[in-house]
Design a protein around this motif. Structure first.
Motif, PDB file in Angstrom:
ATOM      1  N   ASN A  69       0.840  -1.215   0.000  1.00 50.81           N
ATOM      2  CA  ASN A  69       0.000   0.000   0.000  1.00 50.81           C
ATOM      3  C   ASN A  69       0.868   1.255   0.000  1.00 50.81           C
ATOM      4  OD1 ASN A  69      -2.229   1.621   0.080  1.00 50.81           O
ATOM      5  ND2 ASN A  69      -2.903   1.031   2.116  1.00 50.81           N
ATOM      6  N   ASP A 128       1.017   3.962  -1.703  1.00 52.49           N
ATOM      7  CA  ASP A 128       0.454   5.315  -1.822  1.00 52.49           C
ATOM      8  C   ASP A 128       0.127   5.895  -0.444  1.00 52.49           C
ATOM      9  OD1 ASP A 128       0.594   5.596  -4.575  1.00 52.49           O
ATOM     10  OD2 ASP A 128      -1.227   4.428  -4.860  1.00 52.49           O
ATOM     11  N   GLU A 129      -0.378   5.063   0.428  1.00 49.82           N
ATOM     12  CA  GLU A 129      -0.721   5.538   1.767  1.00 49.82           C
ATOM     13  C   GLU A 129       0.444   5.403   2.754  1.00 49.82           C
ATOM     14  OE1 GLU A 129      -5.081   5.192   3.115  1.00 49.82           O
ATOM     15  OE2 GLU A 129      -4.742   3.349   1.982  1.00 49.82           O
ATOM     16  N   PHE A 130       1.277   4.406   2.525  1.00 49.62           N
ATOM     17  CA  PHE A 130       2.377   4.163   3.465  1.00 49.62           C
ATOM     18  C   PHE A 130       3.680   3.975   2.678  1.00 49.62           C
ATOM     19  CE2 PHE A 130      -1.568   2.237   5.140  1.00 49.62           C
ATOM     20  CZ  PHE A 130      -1.784   3.134   6.181  1.00 49.62           C
ATOM     21  N   ALA A 134       3.013  -1.115   6.124  1.00 45.17           N
ATOM     22  CA  ALA A 134       1.637  -0.908   5.645  1.00 45.17           C
ATOM     23  C   ALA A 134       0.738  -0.318   6.735  1.00 45.17           C
ATOM     24  CB  ALA A 134       1.056  -2.215   5.105  1.00 45.17           C
ATOM     25  N   GLY A 135       1.302   0.585   7.517  1.00 40.76           N
ATOM     26  CA  GLY A 135       0.514   1.304   8.514  1.00 40.76           C
ATOM     27  C   GLY A 135       0.340   0.589   9.837  1.00 40.76           C
TER      28      GLY A 135
END
Lengths: 293, 192
Positions: free
Chosen positions: B95, B97-99, B126-127
């Protein structure tokens, strides 16, 4: 493994779609939001089957999606009340806000890093809003076109599944495919039911069209923003599927307005033409981008 | 009296300098954060992160006072097949784009041998942040042959964690990968 994928992406969601259709229409009639709520809950269950239960609080946008679907089920469950009380302009504004909320929740924090993808998501949202409001006088449309409004969203989601698969986001391809299967089975049941229904009744409750178009816009936004190599043009073409039913309705062509099975099939297939074009475009882009072996 | 205070202060400064942890910056051109993951029992798929940075505080007299901070650019994943790399960057896995950054920050260091230790820290992937332990070996420290003022030190580390249960990477299991990810890390670092 293949059997598991077919079961969770196609067969299970189709059964859920069938259940949603029966639960949403058998008693409540066309005027309530129960059908819309059942459809979105069916998609949410299909999502949870594929992706598992998200943690709380959700740490990623992907984990926010089931909560967004649940909120959508509640909102569109009460949609018919709003529809009756606030008029066309009010409904347009309210629907615009409800369309923006998922995009805001899943994309606001990455918007500055992905302006092109955000622009595609917003464009798909605008087409969705315009298409939905163009056909907001749902009851005036012939039955085949009423059903084709759901079929349009189903085709668009099928295309979105393939765009996600070509773009290297297999999980979202499955989710989009499962949502398409939910809607697809309801379309088949709605066609069968409308062949036997009285001439005055509606084939699909009007709130359901708002709900499935909202579903498409939310999933199109997520696919556009998070698929590593999503084809933006294909996503825009897919959103045009939603514009086809009102255009067919305005055309008043008899081939799409007779009560028989042929008109139903013609209308429900015609709305898929932009999706076919989108898939061809996305497949071509995928092939061109592949490095020479 | 003043002389005594001055002498004590100088002695204190010298002694603390002698025993303080040395600070190092990871040389991104000589850092390899590799991983292996079982692929449906057929083989172990290999991958590498190509952009790594970080800092090390290394106290040779008391390694328990050492620390490590590692930043890995998640978008730099490479597994020898571009389409798979794209898949791994999607929200199904890293992921990015977010992380976009994977981090490891040590929380404790334990000496296990003459030149080895166990570094436990918080891995954020991944967060999700979970504790992961690395078995670390200090390989060598020496000045560069062409620049005696630049001191370089080097470490190797291995570790393993369950990416499905700990970090929620459910899709790994769906595609017959893992569930364990084995880390194989080699870094060189420049003394600051």
């Amino acid at each position: 493994m293949l059997a598991q994928i077919v079961l969770s992406t196609l067969v299970g969601p189709m059964v859920l779609g069938g259940l949603a259709y029966f639960l949403g229409t058998f008693r409540a009639g066309a005027e309530t939001g129960l059908f819309a709520a059942c459809l979105l809950l069916a998609v949410m269950i299909a999502y949870l089957t594929l992706e598992g239960w998200p943690g709380w609080p959700p740490v990623s946008s992907k984990q926010k999606l089931p909560f967004i679907l649940a909120a959508g089920a509640v909102a569109f469950g009460f949609w018919s009340i709003a529809f009756r009380k606030i008029g066309t302009i009010g409904v347009t504004l309210l629907f615009a806000v409800i369309l923006i909320v998922p995009l805001w929740l899943i994309g606001a924090h990455i918007a500055t890093r992905k302006p092109v993808e955000l622009a595609i998501a917003v464009a798909a949202l605008v087409v969705t809003l315009a298409s939905t409001m163009l056909a907001h006088d749902h009851a005036a449309l012939p039955r085949p076109i009423q059903v084709a409004q759901i079929a349009a969203a189903a085709w668009a989601l099928v295309g979105l599944a393939l765009v996600a698969a070509f773009g290297a986001f297999v999980g979202m391809a499955q989710v989009n495919g499962a949502a398409a299967a939910v809607l697809g089975s309801t379309v088949l049941l709605a066609i069968v039911a409308s062949l036997f229904a009285s001439k005055s009744g509606q084939a699909i409750p009007p709130g359901a069209v708002f709900a499935v178009n909202w579903l498409f816009a939310a999933f199109a936004g997520f696919t556009a923003l998070y698929t590593p190599h999503a084809s933006g043009i294909a996503i825009l073409l897919l959103s045009l599927c939603l514009a086809v039913p009102p255009v067919l309705g305005l055309s008043r062509l008899k081939v799409f307005s007779r009560p028989g099975i042929a008109s139903h099939l013609a209308a429900s297939i015609a709305v898929g033409i932009p999706a076919f074009a989108a898939v061809v475009w996305a497949a071509t882009a995928f092939i061109v981008q592949q490095p020479a072996q | 009296m003043n002389k005594l205070i001055f002498t004590a202060a100088v002695f204190s400064l010298l002694s603390s300098a002698a025993f303080a942890a040395d600070k190092y910056e990871i040389d991104p051109q000589h850092a390899w954060v590799g991983f292996k993951v079982n692929h449906a029992g057929w083989s172990n798929a290999h991958g590498l992160f190509q952009k790594v940075s970080g800092e090390i505080e290394f106290d040779k007299t008391d390694v328990t006072k050492s620390s490590l901070s590692l930043d890995i650019d998640a978008t730099s994943i490479a597994t020898n097949f571009a389409q798979r790399d794209s898949d791994l960057k999607s929200p199904d896995f890293l992921n990015v784009d977010e992380f976009p950054t994977i981090t490891f920050k040590s929380t404790s260091v334990e000496k296990t041998g003459e030149r080895s230790g166990k570094v436990t820290g918080d891995l954020t992937l991944a967060g999700v942040t979970k504790p992961v332990a690395l078995d670390v070996t200090w390989n060598a420290e020496a000045p560069l042959p062409w620049d005696k003022n630049t001191i370089k030190t080097g470490f190797s580390a291995v570790g393993s964690f369950n990416a499905v249960d700990l970090f929620g990477l459910k899709k790994l299991a769906d595609y017959g990968l893992g569930p364990d990810i084995k880390l194989d890390i080699d870094v060189e670092a420049i003394k600051k």
